[in-house]
Design an enzyme around this catalytic site. Structure first.
Site, PDB file in Angstrom:
ATOM      1  N   ASP A   1      36.337  38.116  35.670  1.00 17.88           N
ATOM      2  CA  ASP A   1      37.628  37.499  35.983  1.00 17.88           C
ATOM      3  C   ASP A   1      38.685  37.864  34.934  1.00 17.88           C
ATOM      4  O   ASP A   1      38.358  38.068  33.760  1.00 17.88           O
ATOM      5  CB  ASP A   1      37.440  35.976  36.046  1.00 17.88           C
ATOM      6  CG  ASP A   1      38.613  35.301  36.723  1.00 17.88           C
ATOM      7  OD1 ASP A   1      39.412  35.984  37.396  1.00 17.88           O
ATOM      8  OD2 ASP A   1      38.753  34.067  36.570  1.00 17.88           O
TER       9      ASP A   1
ATOM     10  N   HIS B   1      43.069  45.802  37.403  1.00 16.72           N
ATOM     11  CA  HIS B   1      41.803  46.134  38.076  1.00 16.72           C
ATOM     12  C   HIS B   1      41.309  47.516  37.622  1.00 16.72           C
ATOM     13  O   HIS B   1      40.125  47.715  37.408  1.00 16.72           O
ATOM     14  CB  HIS B   1      41.983  46.124  39.598  1.00 16.72           C
ATOM     15  CG  HIS B   1      42.278  44.755  40.142  1.00 16.72           C
ATOM     16  ND1 HIS B   1      41.480  43.656  39.874  1.00 16.72           N
ATOM     17  CD2 HIS B   1      43.279  44.292  40.944  1.00 16.72           C
ATOM     18  CE1 HIS B   1      41.976  42.594  40.484  1.00 16.72           C
ATOM     19  NE2 HIS B   1      43.077  42.946  41.129  1.00 16.72           N
TER      20      HIS B   1
ATOM     21  N   LEU C   1      17.581  50.783  35.896  1.00 14.99           N
ATOM     22  CA  LEU C   1      18.412  49.574  36.046  1.00 14.99           C
ATOM     23  C   LEU C   1      18.712  49.373  37.518  1.00 14.99           C
ATOM     24  O   LEU C   1      19.038  50.333  38.221  1.00 14.99           O
ATOM     25  CB  LEU C   1      19.736  49.762  35.281  1.00 14.99           C
ATOM     26  CG  LEU C   1      20.826  48.710  35.536  1.00 14.99           C
ATOM     27  CD1 LEU C   1      20.460  47.384  34.851  1.00 14.99           C
ATOM     28  CD2 LEU C   1      22.193  49.171  35.004  1.00 14.99           C
TER      29      LEU C   1
HETATM   30  C1  FPP Z   1      38.849  39.157  39.292  1.00 14.66           C
HETATM   31  O1  FPP Z   1      40.022  39.214  38.537  1.00 14.66           O
HETATM   32  C2  FPP Z   1      38.410  40.499  39.630  1.00 14.66           C
HETATM   33  C3  FPP Z   1      38.296  40.989  40.891  1.00 14.66           C
HETATM   34  C4  FPP Z   1      38.615  40.198  42.093  1.00 14.66           C
HETATM   35  C5  FPP Z   1      37.890  42.380  41.148  1.00 14.66           C
HETATM   36  C6  FPP Z   1      36.896  42.963  40.214  1.00 14.66           C
HETATM   37  C7  FPP Z   1      37.011  44.434  40.278  1.00 14.66           C
HETATM   38  C8  FPP Z   1      36.853  45.292  39.255  1.00 14.66           C
HETATM   39  C9  FPP Z   1      36.423  44.891  37.911  1.00 14.66           C
HETATM   40  C10 FPP Z   1      37.112  46.748  39.451  1.00 14.66           C
HETATM   41  C11 FPP Z   1      36.345  47.363  40.550  1.00 14.66           C
HETATM   42  C12 FPP Z   1      34.884  47.277  40.353  1.00 14.66           C
HETATM   43  C13 FPP Z   1      33.987  48.101  40.930  1.00 14.66           C
HETATM   44  C14 FPP Z   1      32.550  47.870  40.671  1.00 14.66           C
HETATM   45  C15 FPP Z   1      34.380  49.240  41.780  1.00 14.66           C
HETATM   46  P1  FPP Z   1      41.341  38.532  39.123  1.00 14.66           P
HETATM   47  O2  FPP Z   1      42.093  39.559  39.874  1.00 14.66           O
HETATM   48  O3  FPP Z   1      40.960  37.316  39.914  1.00 14.66           O
HETATM   49  O4  FPP Z   1      42.089  38.140  37.813  1.00 14.66           O
HETATM   50  P2  FPP Z   1      43.077  36.897  37.610  1.00 14.66           P
HETATM   51  O5  FPP Z   1      42.220  35.663  37.618  1.00 14.66           O
HETATM   52  O6  FPP Z   1      43.680  37.167  36.278  1.00 14.66           O
HETATM   53  O7  FPP Z   1      44.069  36.920  38.733  1.00 14.66           O
END
Ligand code: FPP
Length: 225
Positions: free
Chosen positions: A12, A29, A123
């Site tokens: 997150d 992201h 893994l």
């Molecule tokens: C949460 O942060 C994160 C996500 C919803 C997406 C996670 C994706 C990645 C780390 C990149 C892609 C990964 C792969 C494996 C291809 P948020 O957007 O909710 O952050 P916020 O709480 O600050 O809004």
């Protein structure tokens, strides 16, 4: 001392990191994907056999189209560009979640990546995509009912996406938010939970190692004394 076999992570804070550092949630992201790559390597170095990453929840479809599209593109380029490297490093990919909602070309890539890496043993990298824990549990119970078998802990285990995978020893959630967000609710019953204040793009190998070392010192009773 206990060594963790399975680490699960709620990654997150990408959006907030992106706004603060690049004035764009999507660039958060993109940066988050770099952390994913570092943490996969570090998981192998620490001899952990299972890593589950919450990459896209069933609730994430409520985000603006522009952001969803960016996340899907990021996933697609990860699959296109990194799967050979994962394969060479002995990593097996497994997807949990209902991928039928993703565009056909992504579904195809996900299936072929899983096939390609199927024999690997170093893994098991589990990506939770369009994953929601409550619907996973409801579907398991529905399947058990249609098969008319007894509902107990081990039959439920067998009908979850995570069949045959040990429950996570450690759950890490970055982003300074202390909740589970419909992630592995059944499987996390006895996991040690670490909430981290840092945003996911800032989470590094040292933070990870510190959590693993703390975990090793915890006496786990599983309800006993
Ligand atoms: C949460 O942060 C994160 C996500 C919803 C997406 C996670 C994706 C990645 C780390 C990149 C892609 C990964 C792969 C494996 C291809 P948020 O957007 O909710 O952050 P916020 O709480 O600050 O809004």
């Amino acid at each position: 001392m206990n060594s963790p076999k399975h680490v699960a992570i709620i990654m997150d804070g990408n959006g907030r990191w992106g706004i603060t550092n690049k004035k764009s949630r999507n660039l958060g992201h993109k940066e988050g994907l770099k952390t994913v790559e570092r943490i996969i390597k570090s998981t192998i170095k620490n001899n952990i056999k299972y890593l589950t990453l919450y990459a896209f929840s069933t609730e994430n479809w409520k985000r603006p189209y522009f952001e969803i599209k960016f996340l899907l593109n990021l996933l697609e380029s990860f699959l296109n560009e990194k799967i050979d490297e994962l394969n060479e490093n002995g990593i097996k990919l497994k997807i949990i979640g209902d991928i039928k909602k993703f565009p056909n070309k992504i579904q195809f890539r996900l299936k072929s990546a899983q096939r390609k890496t199927d024999k690997n043993k170093k893994l098991l990298l589990i990506l939770a995509l369009n994953y929601g824990s409550k619907s996973e549990i409801i579907n398991a119970i529905k399947s058990i009912k249609t098969k008319k078998i007894i509902i107990n802990e081990s039959t439920v285990d067998r009908f979850l996406y995570t069949k045959g995978i040990p429950n996570p020893d450690i759950l890490i959630r970055t982003g300074n938010t202390n909740r589970l967000s419909n992630f592995l609710l059944w499987q996390l019953s006895y996991s040690e939970i670490f909430f981290v204040k840092k945003m996911w793009p800032d989470f590094n190998e040292r933070d990870y190692k510190n959590i693993i070392e703390k975990f090793k010192k915890i006496k786990r009773n599983f309800g006993k004394i």
